[in-house]
Design a protein around this motif. Structure first.
Motif, PDB file in Angstrom:
ATOM      1  N   SER A 279     -13.497 -15.996  32.906  1.00  0.00           N
ATOM      2  CA  SER A 279     -12.894 -16.436  34.163  1.00  0.00           C
ATOM      3  C   SER A 279     -13.978 -16.560  35.229  1.00  0.00           C
ATOM      4  O   SER A 279     -15.162 -16.441  34.954  1.00  0.00           O
ATOM      5  CB  SER A 279     -11.801 -15.463  34.593  1.00  0.00           C
ATOM      6  OG  SER A 279     -11.052 -15.990  35.661  1.00  0.00           O
ATOM      7  N   ASP A 498      -9.171 -10.088  34.966  1.00  0.00           N
ATOM      8  CA  ASP A 498      -9.268 -10.814  36.223  1.00  0.00           C
ATOM      9  C   ASP A 498      -8.818  -9.942  37.396  1.00  0.00           C
ATOM     10  O   ASP A 498      -7.876  -9.158  37.279  1.00  0.00           O
ATOM     11  CB  ASP A 498      -8.399 -12.071  36.145  1.00  0.00           C
ATOM     12  CG  ASP A 498      -8.904 -13.189  37.030  1.00  0.00           C
ATOM     13  OD1 ASP A 498      -9.946 -13.003  37.697  1.00  0.00           O
ATOM     14  OD2 ASP A 498      -8.261 -14.245  37.064  1.00  0.00           O
ATOM     15  N   ASN A 589      -5.664 -13.689  32.999  1.00  0.00           N
ATOM     16  CA  ASN A 589      -6.116 -14.345  34.234  1.00  0.00           C
ATOM     17  C   ASN A 589      -4.976 -14.382  35.243  1.00  0.00           C
ATOM     18  O   ASN A 589      -3.805 -14.516  34.879  1.00  0.00           O
ATOM     19  CB  ASN A 589      -6.571 -15.767  33.943  1.00  0.00           C
ATOM     20  CG  ASN A 589      -7.789 -15.830  33.034  1.00  0.00           C
ATOM     21  OD1 ASN A 589      -7.964 -16.779  32.306  1.00  0.00           O
ATOM     22  ND2 ASN A 589      -8.631 -14.817  33.076  1.00  0.00           N
TER      23      ASN A 589
END
Length: 695
Positions: A279, A498, A589
Motif C-alpha cells: 500500500s 494499512d 487496506n
C-alpha cells in the motif's frame, strides 16, 4: 556503546516449496503464500522478543464509557444465531442508540452486495463498472500490445505491471476530465504468467520480465462524462514505469552508511529498483508514497546476513533471481538487502525524476505510508509493519511544507521526510488481564480500550541523527528498525497493515489483518488490543491522539471493529446492531470517502466467500454500520481502494491465484473470459444515474 547485531535466523524448509499445506493459516491460498510473502506464515514468527503485552500493564482507570453503556454493548455483542448474518440493504428505520434515523449513513446508501463466490466483480444494484487497465497494456511509446505468448522484458518495461495494489489519483491541471493514476505492482506470480513455467529453472528472459513487472506505473486516465467510464490514455508524456532495475536515491540519515554500501554502489546512496510495494499514500505536496513490504523473499544465501528479524531464507530464493544478479545473493552482497524495506517517494508530475527511498522512516515490512500535516504544516507519516507480532510506527517531520509550484519549493518538499523523529507505538489496556480470556468476550467496562504512547526511536536533523535506543546508533535504528522496536518494548500486534487518519475527525484507524499464532503455544497471549487467540478474522483499532494533534506523543485507543461473522459473539461493530451489518474478515487496506466513512478492503476472508470492499460509518447515529460494496473474482484480493464523490476504484490483485492453478489450468476467467490469460487489473465503479456514491 554500539550494539552487536545477532546473526539472522534461517527460514525453515526449502525455498520454492508451496508451503506446509494447501491452506495458508491467514486464509490465502498456498500459491499466494508462496509468491507474495515467501510462505511467511509457515515459518516461525520473527519477533521472539519478550516485550510486555497489553495486559501486563493496567492503567487502573475505568473505561471512559459508563457501566450502563457497557451493559448495553455487552448485550449486543452477545447476540448469536446460526449461519452468516444477512446484510440489510440500507438498514432503514432501524432503532439505533435510542433513535430512529430515516436513512443509512450518507455515502453508504446503496444496496449491500451479498457475500458470494462468483468469478466476477459484483457491484450494488444501480451501479456500473469497467476495467480501466490490465496487466500488460502498453502505456509508454514504443511498447507493443500485450501478447502473453511472446512477452519480453523490453515489452513489459513499457507496459502496465503485474499485481496492482495501492492506487492514487492526482489532478492533471490543464487537461479537462483527466487525472494521473499511480499504481503499485507488488509481486509477480510466474506460475500464472508463463506457460510451462519451471520454478526450479526459470529462464533469464522470465526473470527479466518479472523485474520489469514489479515496481510502479503512472498512467493518465480519462473520464467519459456521459457514462462514467474511466480509460487509460496510452503513451501520454507523463506515463511512466518504475521497475526492479530503475535507479533510486537513498536519502535521510542512513544514506551513505557503511550498512548500505555494496560493491556496485560504494557510496551507499544509489540503489536499483523497488520490490513488493504494497500500500502507500498521497502527500499534500503532490507526490505518492509506496511501502516496500515482503522484500526478504527475493534474497538468497542468508548465512552472512546480520539482521535476524527480517526472515531471509537460507537457501535459494523462490524466483532464483540470484542466478542472474549477484546482488540478490546475501552471501555475495550482504548489504544489498539493507537497501530494501523503506518508504519510496515518487513524483508523478516529473517523468525524469529519480524516486527516493526515505531511510528516516525506518526499515521494516511497510504495508503503506499515509500522511497528514500538523497544525503548523509539518508532515506526519503512519506505517504498519505487516508481520505477526510486529509494530506500527509514526514519523513526525521537523520541517514545514511550502506552498507554490517553483523548483525550489518542489525540492524543499521532497526533503520533508528526511528530518524528524520516528516513533513506535506502545499500548496499555484499561481492563484487568483476567478479563481478556482470548475468546473476544468484552471486558466488564464494555469495550476493548486503553491508552498509548509513541516511543521515540531516532531523531534526524539536517546535521545528522540521534538515537534514542540504548546500544544502537542512529544508522542501526534506521536499518534494523524492528530490533529497535524490540528494545524499547513496543506492543506486539496482529499484523498491522494499512493506517489512515480520518480527514473529518482526525482519528487514526489501524487495520490488523489477522494472526493465527496469537495465544498459541509459546506465542504472546491475547491482550486487550489483540483480544482473540488464533485470530483469523482480524480487527480495526481506532486512535485518538491527545488534543487531536498529529504530533502528540500520547493517545487513547479503542477497538472500533472486531471482524468475523456478526452472529459470532466475539465480533463487534462499534456498538451498531450486528443483525444490520455485512460479515467481514481480514481487513487490509483502508481509505476514507468524502463523508468520513471508512472503506475497508479484505485479504484472505475466512468466512467461505470472496474478498470484497466494505464501507462503515465512523461517526454519528450510524457509527459501526458496515455494508459490503463489491466482491472479487475467484482467488483475488481487494486492493488500493479509492473512493471519490462519483467513483470507486479498486485494484483486483492476483485473480485466479489458488492452489493448483496455472496458465494451462486457470482457476478464473476474469477479466476477459474463457480462453484468455487471467490478468490483474484496475476497476472503476460508478452510479448508473451519474449521481454521487451512496447518497
Amino acid at each position: 556503546m554500539r550494539m552487536q547485531l545477532p546473526l539472522i535466523s534461517v527460514s525453515a524448509g526449502s525455498a520454492g516449496s508451496s508451503g506446509a499445506s494447501e491452506s495458508h493459516p491467514g486464509g490465502r491460498s498456498a500459491l499466494t503464500c508462496r509468491f507474495r510473502c515467501g510462505d511467511a506464515c509457515f515459518h516461525p514468527a520473527p519477533n521472539t522478543s519478550a516485550n510486555e503485552y497489553v495486559g501486563d500493564v493496567i492503567a487502573g482507570a475505568l473505561s471512559r464509557r459508563s457501566m450502563m453503556r457497557a451493559a448495553a454493548v455487552v448485550s449486543v455483542a452477545g447476540a448469536a444465531g446460526a449461519g452468516l448474518a444477512s446484510p440489510v440493504a440500507a438498514a432503514e428505520n432501524t432503532t439505533v442508540r435510542g433513535r430512529t434515523p430515516s436513512k443509512a449513513a450518507r455515502g453508504l446508501r446503496f444496496t449491500a452486495v451479498a457475500p458470494n463466490t462468483a468469478d466476477t466483480v459484483t457491484v450494488p444494484d444501480g451501479y456500473r463498472q469497467n476495467v480501466v487497465i490490465r496487466w500488460g497494456e502498453p502505456i509508454l511509446r514504443g511498447a507493443p500490445a500485450f501478447d502473453p505468448e511472446k512477452q519480453s522484458a523490453a515489452a513489459q518495461a513499457g507496459q502496465f505491471g503485474y499485481n496492482n495494489d495501492f492506487l492514487a489519483l492526482l489532478p492533471l491541471p490543464g487537461e479537462r476530465g483527466r487525472q494521473i493514476l499511480v499504481a503499485n505492482h507488488e509481486y509477480t506470480d510466474e506460475v500464472l504468467m508463463f506457460r510451462g513455467y519451471d520454478a526450479a529453472d526459470p529462464t533469464r528472459e522470465q526473470v527479466g520480465i518479472a523485474w520489469a513487472a514489479h515496481g510502479l506505473s503512472a498512467v493518465v486516465v480519462e473520464e467519459d462524462r456521459r457514462s462514467g467510464k474511466l480509460t487509460a490514455v496510452s503513451r501520454h508524456p507523463l506515463n511512466r514505469r518504475v521497475t526492479a532495475t530503475t535507479e533510486f536515491r537513498l536519502t535521510g540519515p542512513a544514506a551513505g552508511s557503511a550498512l548500505l554500501k555494496t560493491s556496485a554502489d560504494p557510496t551507499g546512496r544509489k540503489v536499483l529498483g523497488t520490490l513488493n510495494n504494497c500500500s502507500g499514500g498521497t502527500t499534500p505536496w503532490g507526490t505518492t508514497l509506496h511501502g516496500e513490504e515482503n522484500f526478504n523473499q527475493y534474497f538468497a544465501g542468508a548465512g552472512r546476513a546480520t539482521d535476524k528479524r527480517y526472515g531471509i531464507g537460507a537457501g535459494a530464493s523462490e524466483r532464483k533471481w540470484e542466478r542472474f544478479d549477484k546482488r540478490f545473493d546475501v552471501a555475495q552482497e550482504p548489504n544489498e538487502v539493507h537497501r530494501f524495506g523503506y518508504v519510496v517517494e515518487f513524483d508523478p508530475y516529473d517523468p525524469h525524476s529519480t524516486p527516493r527511498k526515505h531511510t528516516a522512516l525506518g526499515r521494516f515490512k511497510h504495508e503503506g505510508a499515509t500522511v497528514r500535516l500538523t497544525r503548523d504544516g509539518r508532515p506526519v507519516v503512519y506505517s504498519g509493519d505487516d508481520e505477526r507480532f510486529d509494530y506500527f510506527y509514526k514519523f513526525v517531520g521537523s520541517k514545514r511544507m511550502k506552498h507554490g509550484t517553483g523548483r525550489a519549493v518542489r525540492e524543499h518538499n521532497l526533503s520533508l521526510l528526511d528530518e524528524g523523529t520516528l516513533y513506535v507505538a506502545k499500548l496499555t489496556g484499561d481492563s484487568p488481564a483476567l478479563e481478556i480470556d482470548g475468546t473476544g468476550k468484552l471486558p466488564a467496562d464494555g469495550e476493548f480500550d486503553g491508552s498509548g504512547e509513541w516511543i521515540p526511536l531516532v531523531t534526524a536533523t539536517g546535521k545528522g541523527a540521534v538515537s534514542h535506543v540504548e546500544g544502537m546508533s542512529a544508522e542501526e535504528v534506521l536499518v534494523f528498525t524492528r530490533l529497535a522496536g524490540d528494545k524499547v518494548g513496543a506492543t506486539k500486534m496482529d499484523r498491522p497493515e494499512d493506517i489512515e487518519p480520518n480527514p473529518h475527525t482526525g482519528k487514526v484507524y489501524v487495520a490488523l489483518t489477522n494472526n493465527t499464532n496469537r495465544g498459541v503455544g509459546t506465542n504472546a497471549p491475547a491482550d486487550e488490543a489483540n483480544p482473540r487467540s488464533a485470530n483469523k478474522h482480524g480487527h480495526i483499532l481506532e486512535l485518538t491522539e491527545r488534543w487531536n494533534r498529529a504530533d502528540s506523543t500520547t493517545f487513547a485507543w479503542t477497538l472500533f471493529l472486531v471482524a468475523g461473522d456478526p452472529n459470532d459473539p466475539a465480533t463487534y461493530f462499534a456498538g451498531f446492531p450486528k443483525d444490520r451489518v455485512s460479515p467481514i474478515s481480514c481487513p487490509d487496506n483502508v481509505a476514507f470517502d468524502p463523508h468520513g466513512n471508512l472503506w475497508i478492503s479484505t485479504d484472505g476472508a475466512q468466512l467461505g466467500h470472496h474478498d470484497g470492499l466494505f464501507g462503515v460509518a465512523t461517526k454519528g447515529e450510524r457509527r459501526g454500520e458496515l455494508k459490503q460494496f463489491l466482491t472479487m473474482p475467484i482467488g483475488a484480493e481487494t486492493c488500493g481502494p479509492l473512493v471519490q464523490d462519483r467513483r470507486v476504484l479498486v485494484a483486483v490483485q492476483h485473480p485466479g491465484e489458488i492452489s493448483g492453478a496455472s496458465v494451462e489450468k486457470p482457476a478464473s476467467t476474469w477479466p476477459d473470459g474463457p480462453g484468455k490469460i487471467v490478468r490483474p487489473a484496475v476497476v472503476a465503479v460508478w452510479r448508473a444515474d451519474g449521481e454521487d456514491i451512496g447518497v
